[in-house]
Write a protein that holds these residues in place. Sequence first.
Motif, mmCIF file in Angstrom:
data_model
loop_
_atom_site.group_PDB
_atom_site.id
_atom_site.type_symbol
_atom_site.label_atom_id
_atom_site.label_comp_id
_atom_site.label_asym_id
_atom_site.label_seq_id
_atom_site.Cartn_x
_atom_site.Cartn_y
_atom_site.Cartn_z
ATOM 1 N N GLU A 1 -8.306 -7.417 -0.796
ATOM 2 C CA GLU A 1 -7.012 -7.244 -1.430
ATOM 3 C C GLU A 1 -6.170 -6.252 -0.649
ATOM 4 N N ALA A 2 -4.904 -6.174 -1.013
ATOM 5 C CA ALA A 2 -3.994 -5.217 -0.388
ATOM 6 C C ALA A 2 -2.912 -4.866 -1.394
ATOM 7 N N GLU A 3 -2.334 -3.681 -1.255
ATOM 8 C CA GLU A 3 -1.235 -3.247 -2.113
ATOM 9 C C GLU A 3 0.087 -3.460 -1.385
ATOM 10 N N LEU A 4 1.045 -4.045 -2.065
ATOM 11 C CA LEU A 4 2.365 -4.243 -1.486
ATOM 12 C C LEU A 4 3.111 -2.914 -1.493
ATOM 13 N N VAL A 5 3.379 -2.366 -0.310
ATOM 14 C CA VAL A 5 4.075 -1.089 -0.196
ATOM 15 C C VAL A 5 5.569 -1.284 -0.420
ATOM 16 N N GLN A 6 6.166 -2.211 0.314
ATOM 17 C CA GLN A 6 7.584 -2.487 0.136
ATOM 18 C C GLN A 6 7.949 -3.829 0.755
ATOM 19 N N ILE B 1 8.468 -9.033 7.175
ATOM 20 C CA ILE B 1 9.000 -9.273 5.832
ATOM 21 C C ILE B 1 8.490 -8.266 4.811
ATOM 22 N N ALA B 2 7.353 -7.613 5.095
ATOM 23 C CA ALA B 2 6.803 -6.672 4.113
ATOM 24 C C ALA B 2 5.797 -5.756 4.779
ATOM 25 N N GLU B 3 5.528 -4.638 4.095
ATOM 26 C CA GLU B 3 4.448 -3.747 4.485
ATOM 27 C C GLU B 3 3.418 -3.749 3.367
ATOM 28 N N ALA C 1 5.622 -10.867 -5.939
ATOM 29 C CA ALA C 1 4.986 -9.592 -6.247
ATOM 30 C C ALA C 1 6.026 -8.494 -6.083
ATOM 31 N N ALA C 2 5.770 -7.352 -6.707
ATOM 32 C CA ALA C 2 6.662 -6.201 -6.598
ATOM 33 C C ALA C 2 5.932 -5.072 -5.892
ATOM 34 N N ALA C 3 6.695 -4.136 -5.373
ATOM 35 C CA ALA C 3 6.100 -2.974 -4.706
ATOM 36 C C ALA C 3 5.140 -2.276 -5.667
ATOM 37 N N GLY C 4 3.940 -1.987 -5.184
ATOM 38 C CA GLY C 4 2.913 -1.368 -6.019
ATOM 39 C C GLY C 4 1.891 -2.339 -6.558
ATOM 40 N N ASP C 5 2.188 -3.637 -6.524
ATOM 41 C CA ASP C 5 1.218 -4.623 -6.993
ATOM 42 C C ASP C 5 0.042 -4.726 -6.032
ATOM 43 N N VAL C 6 -1.141 -4.920 -6.579
ATOM 44 C CA VAL C 6 -2.340 -5.166 -5.779
ATOM 45 C C VAL C 6 -2.581 -6.672 -5.764
ATOM 46 N N ILE C 7 -2.594 -7.246 -4.575
ATOM 47 C CA ILE C 7 -2.622 -8.704 -4.414
ATOM 48 C C ILE C 7 -3.925 -9.111 -3.726
ATOM 49 N N GLU C 8 -4.579 -10.117 -4.265
ATOM 50 C CA GLU C 8 -5.806 -10.609 -3.662
ATOM 51 C C GLU C 8 -5.494 -11.520 -2.484
ATOM 52 N N VAL C 9 -6.355 -11.480 -1.481
ATOM 53 C CA VAL C 9 -6.203 -12.352 -0.322
ATOM 54 C C VAL C 9 -6.197 -13.811 -0.788
ATOM 55 N N GLY C 10 -5.235 -14.581 -0.309
ATOM 56 C CA GLY C 10 -5.117 -15.977 -0.699
ATOM 57 C C GLY C 10 -4.113 -16.225 -1.797
ATOM 58 N N SER C 11 -3.601 -15.150 -2.427
ATOM 59 C CA SER C 11 -2.605 -15.322 -3.481
ATOM 60 C C SER C 11 -1.226 -15.516 -2.867
ATOM 61 N N GLU D 1 17.750 0.179 0.486
ATOM 62 C CA GLU D 1 16.367 -0.248 0.394
ATOM 63 C C GLU D 1 15.781 -0.036 -0.994
ATOM 64 N N ARG D 2 14.639 -0.667 -1.244
ATOM 65 C CA ARG D 2 14.000 -0.581 -2.547
ATOM 66 C C ARG D 2 13.547 0.850 -2.852
ATOM 67 N N PRO D 3 13.413 1.187 -4.153
ATOM 68 C CA PRO D 3 13.029 2.553 -4.513
ATOM 69 C C PRO D 3 11.630 2.888 -4.033
ATOM 70 N N ARG D 4 11.460 4.132 -3.597
ATOM 71 C CA ARG D 4 10.162 4.618 -3.159
ATOM 72 C C ARG D 4 9.640 5.597 -4.198
ATOM 73 N N SER D 5 8.387 5.397 -4.607
ATOM 74 C CA SER D 5 7.788 6.273 -5.599
ATOM 75 C C SER D 5 6.283 6.182 -5.477
ATOM 76 N N THR D 6 5.579 7.023 -6.216
ATOM 77 C CA THR D 6 4.125 7.026 -6.216
ATOM 78 C C THR D 6 3.607 6.223 -7.404
ATOM 79 N N PRO D 7 2.330 5.771 -7.353
ATOM 80 C CA PRO D 7 1.779 5.001 -8.476
ATOM 81 C C PRO D 7 1.903 5.690 -9.831
#
Length: 463
Positions: free
Chosen positions: A16-21, A36-38, A61-71, A167-173
């Motif tokens: 999995e990976a977390e969408l940073v932005q 297109i994304a980090e 997905a939105a920034a902060g979402d954890v996405i599984e490989v293949g999604s 750019e999109r808002p930057r924040s912590t979890p």
Amino acid sequence: MMVDFRLPDLGEGLPEAELVQWLVAEGDTVTLNQTIAEVETAKAVVELPSPHAGTVTALHAAAGDVIEVGSVLISFQLEGAEPEQPAQDVATAAESPAATAAESPAPAEEKAQPNLVGYGAAPRSSGRPQRRARGGAPRPAVIDTAVLEAAPHDVLHTPEPVEVVRERPRSTPPVRKLAKELGVDLALVEASGATGLITRTDVETYAARIDSRDQAAPAVAPAVTAPNGGERTTRIPIRGVRKHTADAMVRSAFTAPHVTTFHTVDVTATSELIASLRDDRALQGHRIGVMAVAAKAVCLALLRHPTLNSRWDGENAEIVQYHYVNLGIAAATQRGLVVPNIRDAEKLTLVELADAIGGLAEVARAGKTAPGDMSGGTFSITNVGVFGVDAGTPILNPGEAGILALGAVRRQPWEHRGEIALRDVMTLSLSFDHRLVDGEQGARFLREVADILHEPGRAMLLR
């Protein structure tokens, strides 16, 4: 033709990976291989290139979402292809990710996707990212603060798309979690800090302002604070580098029997060597420090003490000794501890080692260390001295036989040629796997590294 792009396997078998932005928005036209994304894996932040040229129709997905490989991550309308539905339907689909996923073509249509590294992950049956509880639908990017001040309450809560101007808002979890609990859209919150990072105070201030504008709205419960006005607790999700480091350290601590031995040595000669090299005009631009000299000493000593440069292969009941040195350099970053390694470090000169160490540290601090650069190490060095610490008991990187910690270089009274004099003194801490290394072998290796730091000229005698 509409196509979906699924999160690829980014290497190292990470699930999995977390969408940073996002670096694009719905409606943007992108080119092939445009970033297109980090996304952040357990090891590094990775930039995702676009596998298609076309128009972005949906972000799944939105920034902060954890996405599984293949999604499914993003959908495109390919360049030059006729849209599959009217513009009105597309807009509706953009507002409803579920509808977009349902109308996406079957995985068989994704054969147009280029053969990029790791893009072969098997698609999930649901076609949607599996998000943790704090995830949500994609939010619009930050709008101009003038819009925020002038807009009435009902506008601030409208679900309709807002014009993107930066750019999109930057924040912590934790801040994103707080915003969700308070019903605050981070896209409408202005960051007070110079770095552009939205803080808890920013979210709470915005929530209080909304409450004052609409007395009919349910009151927001005040945060429980300590007597001094500070927060009583802070919850930080365990993910990314921190999670990977914790898993690796626990696995190492409960697999390899650790032994740590210490040696304090007079390194005045090394300090004088470093000073002379820094004054050499021919070496201007090369930052040669005690870490580089210690790295050179370790490389020389490892080739003479192969038990410290080996791996325990329990599956095949073998000890694997390396005839090369992939030297790991521990680097503390805002994302946590990473240990990228210098390949074939034994072949490098002192200047080349210094440049390599500086390059690894710079890339690590920027969060751009590639997952492949943090695997395959044979021995590691960590410099706790930069924090003013004299010694420690470092934990082995999994699969490695040893790790050396460098303590702070201190000017203190020391016996020198039969007299007491002020000298530069450092403590070395060596942890090793006792399955591979006997106490005598560890002590001899540590003493040889210390001897080189005590008298750098001794390196001329080694081969």
